[in-house]
Design an enzyme around this catalytic site. Sequence first.
Site, PDB file in Angstrom:
ATOM      1  N   GLY A 163       0.758  -1.246   0.000  1.00 43.31           N
ATOM      2  CA  GLY A 163       0.000   0.000   0.000  1.00 43.31           C
ATOM      3  C   GLY A 163       0.784   1.289   0.000  1.00 43.31           C
ATOM      4  N   GLU A 171       3.977  -6.795   1.790  1.00 45.97           N
ATOM      5  CA  GLU A 171       3.522  -7.114   0.423  1.00 45.97           C
ATOM      6  C   GLU A 171       3.559  -5.884  -0.477  1.00 45.97           C
ATOM      7  OE1 GLU A 171      -0.477  -8.548   0.949  1.00 45.97           O
ATOM      8  OE2 GLU A 171       0.152 -10.378   1.973  1.00 45.97           O
ATOM      9  N   GLY A 218       3.934  -3.552  -3.680  1.00 45.05           N
ATOM     10  CA  GLY A 218       3.846  -3.717  -5.133  1.00 45.05           C
ATOM     11  C   GLY A 218       4.312  -2.450  -5.810  1.00 45.05           C
ATOM     12  N   TYR A 231      -9.235   5.482 -12.685  1.00 42.64           N
ATOM     13  CA  TYR A 231      -9.104   6.216 -11.416  1.00 42.64           C
ATOM     14  C   TYR A 231      -8.834   7.708 -11.619  1.00 42.64           C
ATOM     15  CZ  TYR A 231      -7.467   1.429 -10.326  1.00 42.64           C
ATOM     16  OH  TYR A 231      -7.306   0.070 -10.234  1.00 42.64           O
ATOM     17  N   CYS A 278     -12.644   3.447 -29.016  1.00 42.91           N
ATOM     18  CA  CYS A 278     -13.884   4.175 -29.279  1.00 42.91           C
ATOM     19  C   CYS A 278     -14.647   4.517 -28.008  1.00 42.91           C
ATOM     20  CB  CYS A 278     -14.748   3.321 -30.185  1.00 42.91           C
ATOM     21  SG  CYS A 278     -14.774   1.620 -29.623  1.00 42.91           S
ATOM     22  N   GLU A 279     -13.986   5.182 -27.092  1.00 45.28           N
ATOM     23  CA  GLU A 279     -14.644   5.616 -25.860  1.00 45.28           C
ATOM     24  C   GLU A 279     -14.112   6.991 -25.475  1.00 45.28           C
ATOM     25  OE1 GLU A 279     -15.807   3.342 -22.780  1.00 45.28           O
ATOM     26  OE2 GLU A 279     -15.430   1.386 -23.699  1.00 45.28           O
ATOM     27  N   TYR A 312       0.717  -1.906 -12.165  1.00 46.76           N
ATOM     28  CA  TYR A 312      -0.671  -1.923 -12.631  1.00 46.76           C
ATOM     29  C   TYR A 312      -0.806  -1.322 -14.030  1.00 46.76           C
ATOM     30  CZ  TYR A 312      -1.029  -2.718  -7.648  1.00 46.76           C
ATOM     31  OH  TYR A 312      -0.836  -3.220  -6.378  1.00 46.76           O
TER      32      TYR A 312
HETATM   33  N1  LLP Z   1      -1.444  -6.967  -0.834  1.00 49.61           N
HETATM   34  C1  LLP Z   1      -2.756  -7.070  -1.147  1.00 49.61           C
HETATM   35  C2  LLP Z   1      -3.595  -8.015  -0.443  1.00 49.61           C
HETATM   36  C3  LLP Z   1      -3.280  -6.231  -2.151  1.00 49.61           C
HETATM   37  O1  LLP Z   1      -4.566  -6.329  -2.464  1.00 49.61           O
HETATM   38  C4  LLP Z   1      -2.445  -5.310  -2.818  1.00 49.61           C
HETATM   39  C5  LLP Z   1      -2.980  -4.439  -3.862  1.00 49.61           C
HETATM   40  C6  LLP Z   1      -1.086  -5.269  -2.467  1.00 49.61           C
HETATM   41  C7  LLP Z   1      -0.622  -6.104  -1.449  1.00 49.61           C
HETATM   42  C8  LLP Z   1      -0.102  -4.342  -3.114  1.00 49.61           C
HETATM   43  O2  LLP Z   1      -0.443  -3.022  -2.918  1.00 49.61           O
HETATM   44  P1  LLP Z   1       0.555  -1.847  -3.371  1.00 49.61           P
HETATM   45  O3  LLP Z   1       1.793  -1.970  -2.528  1.00 49.61           O
HETATM   46  O4  LLP Z   1       0.848  -2.019  -4.804  1.00 49.61           O
HETATM   47  O5  LLP Z   1      -0.205  -0.619  -3.091  1.00 49.61           O
HETATM   48  N2  LLP Z   1      -4.949  -1.186  -9.683  1.00 49.61           N
HETATM   49  C9  LLP Z   1      -4.787  -0.169  -8.664  1.00 49.61           C
HETATM   50  C10 LLP Z   1      -4.171  -0.713  -7.410  1.00 49.61           C
HETATM   51  C11 LLP Z   1      -4.922  -1.874  -6.829  1.00 49.61           C
HETATM   52  C12 LLP Z   1      -4.238  -2.474  -5.640  1.00 49.61           C
HETATM   53  C13 LLP Z   1      -4.832  -3.804  -5.309  1.00 49.61           C
HETATM   54  N3  LLP Z   1      -4.203  -4.453  -4.226  1.00 49.61           N
HETATM   55  C14 LLP Z   1      -3.994   0.986  -9.246  1.00 49.61           C
HETATM   56  O6  LLP Z   1      -3.621   0.923 -10.409  1.00 49.61           O
HETATM   57  O7  LLP Z   1      -3.773   1.973  -8.569  1.00 49.61           O
END
Ligand code: LLP
Length: 419
Positions: free
Chosen positions: A239, A273, A275, A316, A342-343, A371
């Site tokens: 997050g 976790e 990302g 978003y 086409c949007e 993402y």
């Molecule tokens: N752990 C879990 C259980 C998650 O659901 C997620 C992200 C992460 C870790 C990793 O989160 P991060 O460190 O990347 O914030 N598609 C959206 C983001 C969706 C995140 C979903 N879950 C975007 O493009 O902003």
Amino acid sequence: MHHFVYRNNELYCEDVPIRKIAEKVGTPFYLYSHATLKRHFLIFNEAFEGLERLVCFSAKANTNLAVLKLFESLGSGLDIVSGGELYRGLNAGFSPDKIVYSGVGKRTEEIDYALEAGILMFNVESLEELELINKRAGFLRTQAPVAIRVNPDVDPKTHPYISTGLKKNKFGIDMETAIDGYKMASRLKNITIVGMDCHIGSQITESKPFTDALESLKNLIDELRNIGIQIKYMDVGGGLGITYNDESPPHPREYARAIVDSLKGLDLHLILEPGRVIVGNAGILVSRVLFRKSGKVKEFVIADAGMNDLMRPTLYDAFHAIAPVKKTEDEQITADVVGPICETGDFLAVDRKISDVKKGDLFAVMSAGAYGFTMSSNYCSRPRAAEVMVKDDRFHVVRERESYNDLVDGESLPPFLDD
Ligand code: LLP
């Protein structure tokens, strides 16, 4: 040290001019910097130096095998949410005992796959899921290691679509029910309680929501200890946000300090976790201008990348900086950068001050490593973009651009069409 930089007004990724890759690979393509990926992983991991911890890169942000393999080689574990991500992870060489599995909707065959692989733990998101995991583990004559994903009801102050730890969100189990979940788990024969998990949202730009969540979880851990339930792993999810535009999220070291302070004295093995914070600014999307068009009220830059390639602006209203691959002296323009779909929602930038890119010019959509490709689609029968990785002065196509043939692969005509 930044690895997407201008030299003589030309944008490079490490030591490779991006123009050169475009000439070879065509556009659009995703481009990842090996040095940046590595640096980001190491900074994050080292922020927790001295602690028992496992950083499990969150596959959903970027599942390219080359990216996964790089993190695996740096000692990362993996956070997955599907059988497909497990398949990719194992394929990239991750040891199953470094894989954690979250997600509200795990299917029976996905649970079996993870049990047979021998993953580190399931982050369980409902009591029915807990029962199913117990049943499948019994059937497979094994023990399922579980954590309960707790929904602590804190506001991560991010886009509503990516906040996950509010009580109105579908994720995790509320605090009271979580106690029942642990009690139930302790009675289930094929379940071994190993941890607690929580993930409150994504693109979070301050530490407080994380520490608020942990404060609540600490109470829960105490309550569990009082009834004789011990946990080993505390999975704090991902997050942590990044800078797309003018955000100033905490540095991983600051984030680490906040988390470690919150969990002081608890003697827990930490799981993280991350990302976006690892891959977001390690990748860009490179596109070419197809046309320019002056509308009555707007200037349009029509690009060969669209919402099917990068969905974030559409979904978003996300901001991604637009940077020319060749800088010029021309005055900037204010334009909508739009794709071929086409949007009306098919845009990469709206009313944006950008350099005066002309027909045929290349430009980069920045901060697209997380993402980006993973959320891309074949909408409008557009083959998905290529992915390229650069290391020093070398580059490699780590995923070929899809072909028209790929688009129809697996489709077949029913014989009754000939009736
Ligand atoms: N752990 C879990 C259980 C998650 O659901 C997620 C992200 C992460 C870790 C990793 O989160 P991060 O460190 O990347 O914030 N598609 C959206 C983001 C969706 C995140 C979903 N879950 C975007 O493009 O902003």
